[in-house]
Design a protein around this motif. Structure first.
Motif, PDB file in Angstrom:
ATOM      1  N   LEU A 122       3.844  -6.699 -22.674  1.00  0.00           N
ATOM      2  CA  LEU A 122       1.994  -6.101 -21.991  1.00  0.00           C
ATOM      3  C   LEU A 122       2.229  -6.335 -20.779  1.00  0.00           C
ATOM      4  N   VAL A 123       1.066  -5.227 -20.361  1.00  0.00           N
ATOM      5  CA  VAL A 123       1.365  -4.764 -18.661  1.00  0.00           C
ATOM      6  C   VAL A 123       0.137  -5.002 -18.486  1.00  0.00           C
ATOM      7  N   ALA A 124      -0.417  -6.016 -17.475  1.00  0.00           N
ATOM      8  CA  ALA A 124      -1.745  -6.436 -16.744  1.00  0.00           C
ATOM      9  C   ALA A 124      -1.990  -6.054 -15.681  1.00  0.00           C
ATOM     10  N   GLY A 125      -3.178  -5.952 -15.123  1.00  0.00           N
ATOM     11  CA  GLY A 125      -3.367  -5.413 -13.268  1.00  0.00           C
ATOM     12  C   GLY A 125      -3.090  -7.134 -12.847  1.00  0.00           C
ATOM     13  N   GLN A 126      -2.475  -7.187 -11.870  1.00  0.00           N
ATOM     14  CA  GLN A 126      -1.836  -8.489 -10.851  1.00  0.00           C
ATOM     15  C   GLN A 126      -3.700  -9.170 -10.028  1.00  0.00           C
ATOM     16  N   LEU A 127      -4.121  -7.943 -10.037  1.00  0.00           N
ATOM     17  CA  LEU A 127      -5.758  -8.937  -9.300  1.00  0.00           C
ATOM     18  C   LEU A 127      -6.667  -9.040 -10.083  1.00  0.00           C
TER      19      LEU A 127
ATOM     20  N   ALA B  46      13.272   0.281 -14.805  1.00  0.00           N
ATOM     21  CA  ALA B  46      12.717   0.564 -16.255  1.00  0.00           C
ATOM     22  C   ALA B  46      11.473   1.627 -16.207  1.00  0.00           C
ATOM     23  N   ARG B  47      11.137   2.461 -17.061  1.00  0.00           N
ATOM     24  CA  ARG B  47      10.487   2.872 -16.402  1.00  0.00           C
ATOM     25  C   ARG B  47       9.620   2.608 -18.713  1.00  0.00           C
ATOM     26  N   LEU B  48       8.597   3.318 -18.499  1.00  0.00           N
ATOM     27  CA  LEU B  48       7.439   1.961 -19.280  1.00  0.00           C
ATOM     28  C   LEU B  48       6.114   2.723 -19.672  1.00  0.00           C
ATOM     29  N   THR B  49       6.284   3.398 -21.148  1.00  0.00           N
ATOM     30  CA  THR B  49       5.595   5.005 -21.687  1.00  0.00           C
ATOM     31  C   THR B  49       4.196   3.294 -21.741  1.00  0.00           C
ATOM     32  N   LEU B  50       2.908   3.384 -21.333  1.00  0.00           N
ATOM     33  CA  LEU B  50       1.791   3.058 -22.130  1.00  0.00           C
ATOM     34  C   LEU B  50       1.058   3.079 -22.864  1.00  0.00           C
ATOM     35  N   ALA B  51       0.482   2.534 -23.773  1.00  0.00           N
ATOM     36  CA  ALA B  51      -0.089   3.089 -25.285  1.00  0.00           C
ATOM     37  C   ALA B  51      -1.651   3.774 -24.400  1.00  0.00           C
ATOM     38  N   ASP B  52      -1.993   2.905 -23.978  1.00  0.00           N
ATOM     39  CA  ASP B  52      -3.100   3.736 -22.603  1.00  0.00           C
ATOM     40  C   ASP B  52      -3.124   3.553 -21.804  1.00  0.00           C
ATOM     41  N   THR B  53      -3.799   4.348 -21.039  1.00  0.00           N
ATOM     42  CA  THR B  53      -4.138   4.295 -19.795  1.00  0.00           C
ATOM     43  C   THR B  53      -5.531   4.322 -18.627  1.00  0.00           C
ATOM     44  N   PRO B  54      -5.920   2.208 -18.475  1.00  0.00           N
ATOM     45  CA  PRO B  54      -7.077   2.312 -18.251  1.00  0.00           C
ATOM     46  C   PRO B  54      -7.369   2.802 -16.517  1.00  0.00           C
ATOM     47  N   ALA B  55      -8.517   2.997 -16.555  1.00  0.00           N
ATOM     48  CA  ALA B  55      -9.323   3.587 -15.446  1.00  0.00           C
ATOM     49  C   ALA B  55      -8.006   3.125 -14.203  1.00  0.00           C
ATOM     50  N   ALA B  56      -8.720   1.649 -14.229  1.00  0.00           N
ATOM     51  CA  ALA B  56      -7.638   0.634 -13.226  1.00  0.00           C
ATOM     52  C   ALA B  56      -6.407   1.126 -12.552  1.00  0.00           C
ATOM     53  N   PHE B  57      -6.281   1.410 -13.804  1.00  0.00           N
ATOM     54  CA  PHE B  57      -4.344   1.923 -13.199  1.00  0.00           C
ATOM     55  C   PHE B  57      -4.381   2.566 -13.019  1.00  0.00           C
ATOM     56  N   ARG B  58      -4.639   2.809 -10.876  1.00  0.00           N
ATOM     57  CA  ARG B  58      -3.907   4.397 -10.467  1.00  0.00           C
ATOM     58  C   ARG B  58      -2.613   4.447 -10.348  1.00  0.00           C
ATOM     59  N   LEU B  59      -2.363   5.320  -9.370  1.00  0.00           N
ATOM     60  CA  LEU B  59      -1.278   5.726  -8.743  1.00  0.00           C
ATOM     61  C   LEU B  59      -1.067   4.287  -7.430  1.00  0.00           C
ATOM     62  N   GLY B  60       0.076   3.565  -7.908  1.00  0.00           N
ATOM     63  CA  GLY B  60       0.448   2.592  -6.743  1.00  0.00           C
ATOM     64  C   GLY B  60       0.065   0.963  -7.161  1.00  0.00           C
ATOM     65  N   THR B  61      -0.691   1.108  -8.232  1.00  0.00           N
ATOM     66  CA  THR B  61      -1.352  -0.344  -8.788  1.00  0.00           C
ATOM     67  C   THR B  61      -0.487  -1.697  -9.070  1.00  0.00           C
ATOM     68  N   ALA B  62      -0.716  -2.666  -8.362  1.00  0.00           N
ATOM     69  CA  ALA B  62       0.927  -3.137  -8.803  1.00  0.00           C
ATOM     70  C   ALA B  62      -0.129  -4.038 -10.215  1.00  0.00           C
ATOM     71  N   ILE B  63       0.896  -4.722 -10.774  1.00  0.00           N
ATOM     72  CA  ILE B  63       1.206  -5.249 -12.459  1.00  0.00           C
ATOM     73  C   ILE B  63       1.824  -6.213 -12.333  1.00  0.00           C
ATOM     74  N   SER B  64       2.153  -6.644 -13.753  1.00  0.00           N
ATOM     75  CA  SER B  64       2.574  -7.557 -14.335  1.00  0.00           C
ATOM     76  C   SER B  64       3.108  -7.494 -15.595  1.00  0.00           C
ATOM     77  N   VAL B  65       4.222  -7.139 -16.019  1.00  0.00           N
ATOM     78  CA  VAL B  65       4.523  -7.094 -17.501  1.00  0.00           C
ATOM     79  C   VAL B  65       4.915  -8.459 -17.878  1.00  0.00           C
ATOM     80  N   THR B  66       4.877  -8.326 -19.164  1.00  0.00           N
ATOM     81  CA  THR B  66       5.247  -9.603 -19.424  1.00  0.00           C
ATOM     82  C   THR B  66       5.709  -8.679 -20.965  1.00  0.00           C
ATOM     83  N   LEU B  67       7.299  -9.772 -20.695  1.00  0.00           N
ATOM     84  CA  LEU B  67       8.448  -9.107 -22.757  1.00  0.00           C
ATOM     85  C   LEU B  67       8.319 -10.063 -23.320  1.00  0.00           C
ATOM     86  N   SER B  68       8.418  -9.700 -24.534  1.00  0.00           N
ATOM     87  CA  SER B  68       8.110 -11.000 -25.261  1.00  0.00           C
ATOM     88  C   SER B  68       8.845 -10.511 -26.968  1.00  0.00           C
TER      89      SER B  68
END
Length: 356
Positions: A221-226, A252-274
């Motif tokens: 699960l990929v989410a924006g930190q802000l 690790a490089r992850l392929t996104l299921a979809d790319t929200p407009a807020a996910f610009r280059l350099g955006t800080a994200i948090s990835v939860t692995l379950s």
């Protein structure tokens, strides 16, 4: 005597009243929570960034001193846009020299053509020797080859002059400059990094041990930190085969299921692995009470506001929580604080701020 009898009678009456009407039991406030079943196990949460999947490290095809940069970091450029220019003096001199050689060889070729034609005419009239004709034709062939070589040198010099300008071969965003104006660079040296923003991916660093045992059914699960409300899922595209020596992590490089407009280059994200697990119930240790070698919890009847004990089986426990194998069902509400002071059927006061 009569006064003494009145006092004794009053005392007996009060004693009788106290035996008939015992004081009501105090209502005890408790904290409670609703039992939930977990079917996903969190393996870790990692910080990362959004990066372009395709990046090009561009450099000049010739050596020289950078005269100026045409764009800055963050600029979005179209295909064929000018990025930087070298001082073209050396390339211009090489072109002029090549053009001079071409003019000289062209004059020699014209002279060789005339001489070959003259010797052919003399030979045809029978006054010229075969040997002189052969020499003239050989000289013409040699001069033709020299002319071709001189023309190729001019074309090469023109290309070298063109290579003094660095252009993009695709549209993108400038993400880094590795050279400044006035710096001398060699041919092929990395000067600028150009990223294609149309295909983005998430990049994280995983511990080497976890990277080697990623579950095949793992969910990322990929989410924006802000703004964690902006999120998507992802799958692992590739993992670097070798761990970094300093951090012992593998990128690790992850392929996104979809790319929200807020996910610009350099955006800080948090990835939860379950990963998926057999449904289980996990409770805080404060909800458990041990009596005579048995472990029990206190169920809360929200309608009657009373509590009743129930024995449970604990599979495992850690410093903060315990994993149960049975004894309680999802949706039931249990007491999580003050269990050692409760009695069966005791009336309690439910804290409105208790976790759901």
């Amino acid at each position: 005597m009569t006064r003494l009898m009145v006092v004794l009678a009053a005392g007996l009456l009060l004693a009788a009243c106290s035996q008939q009407d015992p004081p009501p039991e105090a209502v005890r406030p408790v904290l409670s929570m609703q039992v939930k079943s977990e079917d996903q196990q969190t393996l870790g949460r990692f910080a990362g960034t959004i990066q372009a999947r395709y990046e090009s490290n561009l450099g000049f095809r010739v050596s020289g001193r950078i005269a100026h940069r045409a764009v800055d970091v963050g600029a979005e450029v179209e295909k064929g846009a000018l990025l930087a220019v070298l001082d073209p003096t050396d390339q211009q001199n090489q072109l002029r020299a090549a053009q001079g050689d071409l003019a000289r060889v062209q004059a020699q070729f014209i002279n060789a053509q005339a001489n070959a034609r003259r010797q052919q005419e003399l030979f045809n009239r029978g006054v010229g020797a075969q040997a002189q004709l052969d020499v003239a034709q050989t000289n013409l062939t040699t001069t033709q080859a020299a002319l071709d070589q001189a023309q190729a040198a001019v074309n090469q010099a023109k290309d070298q002059l063109h290579y003094a300008e660095l252009h993009t071969d695709h549209g993108g965003i400038v993400t880094a400059w590795n050279a400044e104006a006035g710096q001398v660079v060699s041919a092929g040296q990395q000067v600028v990094t150009l990223a294609r923003p149309d295909v983005k991916e998430a990049v994280i660093d995983l511990p080497a041990g976890l990277a080697e045992r990623l579950p095949p059914d793992g969910v990322l699960l990929v989410a924006g930190q802000l703004d964690p409300s902006i999120h998507t899922t992802a799958t692992v595209r590739e993992i670097e085969p070798q761990a970094q020596s300093a951090t012992r992590t593998r990128r690790a490089r992850l392929t996104l299921a979809d790319t929200p407009a807020a996910f610009r280059l350099g955006t800080a994200i948090s990835v939860t692995l379950s990963s998926a697990i057999t449904p289980r119930i996990e409770l805080p240790l404060s909800a458990l009470q041990s009596i005579d070698g048995k472990t029990r919890i206190w169920l809360l009847d929200t309608q009657r506001r009373t509590v009743q004990p129930r024995d449970v089986t604990v599979l495992s426990r850690d410093a903060d929580s315990a994993l149960l194998s049975g004894g309680v069902q999802p949706g039931e509400r249990i007491v999580i604080a003050g269990v050692n002071s409760l009695k069966p059927g005791q009336t309690v006061k439910i804290d409105e701020d208790s976790p759901q």
